[in-house]
Design an enzyme around this catalytic site. Sequence first.
Site, PDB file in Angstrom:
ATOM      1  N   ASP A  32      16.208  53.896 -10.226  1.00  0.00           N
ATOM      2  CA  ASP A  32      15.145  54.196  -9.258  1.00  0.00           C
ATOM      3  C   ASP A  32      14.611  52.899  -8.652  1.00  0.00           C
ATOM      4  OD1 ASP A  32      13.320  55.531  -7.736  1.00  0.00           O
ATOM      5  OD2 ASP A  32      12.064  56.208  -9.412  1.00  0.00           O
ATOM      6  N   HIS A  79      12.972  56.563  -5.071  1.00  0.00           N
ATOM      7  CA  HIS A  79      12.461  57.892  -4.716  1.00  0.00           C
ATOM      8  C   HIS A  79      11.385  57.833  -3.641  1.00  0.00           C
ATOM      9  CE1 HIS A  79       9.197  57.176  -7.789  1.00  0.00           C
ATOM     10  NE2 HIS A  79       8.508  57.857  -6.905  1.00  0.00           N
ATOM     11  N   GLY A 115       0.979  58.296  -6.099  1.00  0.00           N
ATOM     12  CA  GLY A 115       0.589  57.292  -5.113  1.00  0.00           C
ATOM     13  C   GLY A 115       0.835  55.882  -5.590  1.00  0.00           C
ATOM     14  N   SER A 132       3.710  55.062  -7.240  1.00  0.00           N
ATOM     15  CA  SER A 132       5.153  54.872  -7.306  1.00  0.00           C
ATOM     16  C   SER A 132       5.596  53.654  -6.519  1.00  0.00           C
ATOM     17  CB  SER A 132       5.865  56.094  -6.729  1.00  0.00           C
ATOM     18  OG  SER A 132       5.992  57.095  -7.686  1.00  0.00           O
ATOM     19  N   GLY A 133       6.630  52.992  -7.032  1.00  0.00           N
ATOM     20  CA  GLY A 133       7.176  51.828  -6.347  1.00  0.00           C
ATOM     21  C   GLY A 133       6.430  50.553  -6.617  1.00  0.00           C
TER      22      GLY A 133
END
Length: 319
Positions: A120, A72, A216, A218-219
């Site tokens: 994801d 995402h 912020g 994410s990932g």
Amino acid sequence: MAAWILLVCALITLQAVYALSDCGVAPLNTRIVGGQNAPAGSWPWQVSVHYQSSHICGGTLISDQWVLTAAHCIIKNSLKAWTLYFGRETQAWPNTHEVKRSVSQVIVHPNYNNYYSYNDIALMKLSSPVSFTDYIRPICLASNSSQFYSSTSCWATGWGKLGNYETLPANAPLQEVQIPVIGNKQCSCDYIPAQDVIITQKMICAGQQNKGACQGDSGGPLQCKEGSKWIQAGITSFGVPCALAGFPEVYARVSEFQTWITNQVAGANVGFVTFTSSGTDTDSSFVCCSNNSGNSAKFAPELGFFIFSVKMLLDRILV
């Protein structure tokens, strides 16, 4: 000349072996208990993913030329828009240990579903390899035989918000928080009030009240230590912002994607390590006794608002 060529070949070979055998080793990380600011070099695989000069997500270095992040986070496939920072401390200015790279390839999982956050996961290939230092090193990835029992202590890291309405100052260093894994049965039960959320076996949950990931982050990684190695268990995916009681954050479960990652990076030295929890998994006997159906209307709009925000404002639940 022949001796020189042999020396060069030996150094190249050592670099390749180093990437594989020494994944997950952070020489400057002596943390035992949790804190707020992460000292420089504590998480040398942490990547700051920038889109058009702005930090939007985290990521992890898994070899000298590949970064793992969330699907995402890939809001556009334009390669020129991406810059990845390694060894970064703050978002305010560069430091002496920091390097940056552009991106030559982006691979999003073909079965990624942006509504339910299935699969994801994404990979980003660097335009040129990075050299490993004490501040820039690859993390180990959880192999498909790994087991993360409920209450396993792990860490989340990132430059995301400190709270739902509190932005991390640009001059603040990378943040770290120690959080427990929440078993999938319990996590599924916890998310009953949030309509349209389905916790699958390709996800792993972690967090507690006032401790967890936020927009912020994410990932970025959910990382757990076994022996001397740090192993990435999850990729920060979504949640009800931020660290709300009863709603642990949800991560893509890295161990479920070993085959896919291996096929995509074709020949790169990515270190997969088996994480084995000790004791008994309390989640295996967990029974969901809570009747949350009456609270669905209360929580569903909140979760839905953040999903809508992601699609319209490029600000996903944890971006």
